[in-house]
Design a protein around this motif. Structure first.
Motif, PDB file in Angstrom:
ATOM      1  N   ASP A   8       0.818  -1.208   0.000  1.00 31.49           N
ATOM      2  CA  ASP A   8       0.000   0.000   0.000  1.00 31.49           C
ATOM      3  C   ASP A   8       0.858   1.269   0.000  1.00 31.49           C
ATOM      4  OD1 ASP A   8      -2.178  -1.813   0.463  1.00 31.49           O
ATOM      5  OD2 ASP A   8      -1.646  -1.803   2.595  1.00 31.49           O
TER       6      ASP A   8
ATOM      7  N   PRO B 106       4.011   0.533  -3.978  1.00 34.61           N
ATOM      8  CA  PRO B 106       4.173   0.290  -5.416  1.00 34.61           C
ATOM      9  C   PRO B 106       5.249   1.153  -6.065  1.00 34.61           C
ATOM     10  CG  PRO B 106       1.848   0.358  -4.828  1.00 34.61           C
ATOM     11  CD  PRO B 106       2.605   0.782  -3.605  1.00 34.61           C
TER      12      PRO B 106
ATOM     13  N   LEU C 112      -0.656  -9.858  -3.633  1.00 34.36           N
ATOM     14  CA  LEU C 112      -1.274  -8.816  -2.816  1.00 34.36           C
ATOM     15  C   LEU C 112      -1.040  -9.081  -1.336  1.00 34.36           C
ATOM     16  CD1 LEU C 112      -4.745  -8.549  -4.618  1.00 34.36           C
ATOM     17  CD2 LEU C 112      -2.733  -7.100  -4.977  1.00 34.36           C
TER      18      LEU C 112
ATOM     19  N   CYS D 249      -4.398  -3.416   0.130  1.00 30.73           N
ATOM     20  CA  CYS D 249      -4.847  -3.745  -1.233  1.00 30.73           C
ATOM     21  C   CYS D 249      -5.402  -5.161  -1.298  1.00 30.73           C
ATOM     22  CB  CYS D 249      -3.708  -3.545  -2.230  1.00 30.73           C
ATOM     23  SG  CYS D 249      -2.265  -4.611  -1.989  1.00 30.73           S
TER      24      CYS D 249
ATOM     25  N   ASP E 223      -8.904  -4.983   0.154  1.00 32.99           N
ATOM     26  CA  ASP E 223      -9.817  -4.431  -0.844  1.00 32.99           C
ATOM     27  C   ASP E 223     -10.233  -5.480  -1.867  1.00 32.99           C
ATOM     28  OD1 ASP E 223      -9.636  -1.949   0.371  1.00 32.99           O
ATOM     29  OD2 ASP E 223      -8.080  -1.215  -0.995  1.00 32.99           O
ATOM     30  N   ALA E 224      -9.295  -6.330  -2.246  1.00 32.66           N
ATOM     31  CA  ALA E 224      -9.563  -7.298  -3.320  1.00 32.66           C
ATOM     32  C   ALA E 224     -10.186  -8.592  -2.822  1.00 32.66           C
ATOM     33  CB  ALA E 224      -8.257  -7.606  -4.063  1.00 32.66           C
TER      34      ALA E 224
ATOM     35  N   VAL F 298       2.783  -1.712   4.040  1.00 31.92           N
ATOM     36  CA  VAL F 298       1.344  -1.939   4.158  1.00 31.92           C
ATOM     37  C   VAL F 298       0.722  -0.894   5.075  1.00 31.92           C
ATOM     38  CG1 VAL F 298       1.584  -4.425   3.791  1.00 31.92           C
ATOM     39  CG2 VAL F 298       1.513  -3.532   6.122  1.00 31.92           C
TER      40      VAL F 298
ATOM     41  N   TYR G 205      -7.906   2.143   6.608  1.00 31.22           N
ATOM     42  CA  TYR G 205      -8.127   0.799   7.138  1.00 31.22           C
ATOM     43  C   TYR G 205      -8.181   0.764   8.659  1.00 31.22           C
ATOM     44  CZ  TYR G 205      -6.640  -0.221   2.362  1.00 31.22           C
ATOM     45  OH  TYR G 205      -6.526  -0.241   0.992  1.00 31.22           O
TER      46      TYR G 205
ATOM     47  N   PRO H 292      -4.316  -4.155   7.706  1.00 31.98           N
ATOM     48  CA  PRO H 292      -3.177  -4.514   6.849  1.00 31.98           C
ATOM     49  C   PRO H 292      -1.985  -5.069   7.618  1.00 31.98           C
ATOM     50  CG  PRO H 292      -4.117  -2.428   6.143  1.00 31.98           C
ATOM     51  CD  PRO H 292      -4.816  -2.792   7.420  1.00 31.98           C
TER      52      PRO H 292
ATOM     53  N   SER I 110       4.156   2.869   5.061  1.00 41.59           N
ATOM     54  CA  SER I 110       3.552   3.115   3.750  1.00 41.59           C
ATOM     55  C   SER I 110       3.447   4.597   3.404  1.00 41.59           C
ATOM     56  CB  SER I 110       2.156   2.477   3.694  1.00 41.59           C
ATOM     57  OG  SER I 110       1.316   3.044   4.694  1.00 41.59           O
TER      58      SER I 110
END
Length: 353
Positions: free
Chosen positions: A9, A13, A39, A43, A46-47, A71, A76, A85, A279
């Motif tokens: 997160d 990236p 993942l 993230c 979320d997925a 993360v 969150y 996370p 993060s």
């Protein structure tokens, strides 16, 4: 070399993208590197609804090493604890049995003025903190929040077995044998029986390493000594909670938390490699993050898991060259010094390589 890449997160990236560019250079130069992506953290929630999905665990289990970004994020914070996370990080460490966390704190000469301490206190600083990662109060049972006598009571259990202490002690003594042969074990044995056992077992293990000078220090004194005279330390070994705190304290001696990599290893040197910072959601997607800690984590991966010392030194030398050239991201730039963004710092490292 199969590497599972988990960007996570926030700035994860962005910094992982620069580390992957370094790996691609090494791959083009002949190293057999295979990357797979998964993942973890917010993230993943979320997925999939889980911070460490089963598919990610399968990927990480089958890989030789894991490269992780960061993360978490404020969006969150209101989730149930098991969905947050950070539980993904705890889960991957526990399920992969990554019990030994190695956190170097080294001050590059060019960044001495970025430290909050005086130059003569930190110049030449080079410490390795070995933190036990799968035991202690973070995982001990029982734990929870109860209602007792009409009021809420929170409780956690500090717990270490002799075997857990013994194996992390061996890692620390072996690390010291490759450095200055000095090891300081940090505990709180004057009030905590759990850490009295820690001191006893570390002392027993020391008999296998007569060439290593072992000392012991209470954690409150160690926290003070890290600021007063940090260069007295070579390798520090301690438990999960004390190590969490002391390693972050040590990181700021170096001028920026954005410069420090880490390795979390199992008994066969399979490892998870990540920068020690978080993060940083406030600067995510702004091309401001410092990718050097993540790039240096790749160097640690090549050294500890893949035994590719030449490739590891190639990366580290490139980072040193970039700093010597005066190239800085905002977090390590001195007042009046021009700074570059995340991608431009990656460009500079690749150019030096």
């Amino acid at each position: 070399m199969k590497i599972a890449v988990l960007a996570g997160d926030g700035i994860g990236p962005e910094i992982i993208a620069q580390a992957v560019r370094v790996l691609e250079v090494l791959k083009a130069d002949g190293l057999a590197i295979e990357l797979e992506y998964g993942l973890i953290g917010g993230c993943a929630v979320d997925a999939t609804g889980e911070p460490y999905p089963e598919e990610t665990h399968r990927l990480a289990s089958q890989a030789d090493a894991v490269l992780l970004g960061a993360v978490g994020g404020p969006q969150y914070d209101a989730l149930p604890r098991q969905q947050r996370p950070e539980r993904g990080l705890l889960a991957i460490r526990k399920k992969l049995n990554l019990f030994a966390n190695l956190r170097p704190a080294m001050l590059y000469p060019e960044l001495a003025n970025a430290s909050s301490l005086k130059y003569d206190v930190v110049a030449g600083l080079d410490i390795m903190i070995v933190r036990e990662l799968t035991g202690d109060i973070y995982f001990g049972e029982p734990r929870g929040i109860d209602v007792r006598d009409g009021q809420r009571v929170g409780f956690n259990t500090m717990l270490y077995s002799e075997a857990e202490i013994r194996r992390i002690a061996h890692v620390a003594f072996q690390a010291a044998s490759k450095r200055q042969s000095r090891l300081c074990s940090v505990d709180k044995m004057n009030v905590l029986e759990c850490t009295q056992l820690w001191r006893d077992v570390v002392t027993e293990v020391s008999k296998d390493y007569p060439q290593i000078a072992l000392s012991h220090m209470l954690v409150d004194n160690a926290a003070m000594q890290l600021v007063r005279n940090p260069k007295q330390f070579d390798v520090i070994v301690t438990g999960n909670m004390f190590g969490d705190i002391l390693s972050d304290e040590a990181s700021m001696l170096t001028g920026s938390i954005g410069m420090l990599p880490s390795a979390s290893l199992d008994e066969n040197n399979k490892g998870l490699y990540e920068p020690i910072h978080g993060s940083a959601p406030d600067i995510a997607d702004k091309d401001l993050a410092n990718p050097l800690a993540t790039i240096l984590s790749v160097a640690m991966m090549l050294r500890y898991t893949f035994n590719q010392e030449d490739a590891a030194q190639r990366i580290e030398n490139a980072v040193k060259q970039v700093l010597a050239q005066g190239i800085r991201t905002k977090d390590i730039a001195e007042p009046g010094m021009e700074s570059v963004g995340t991608h431009a710092m990656g460009d500079a490292v690749l150019s030096s390589m």
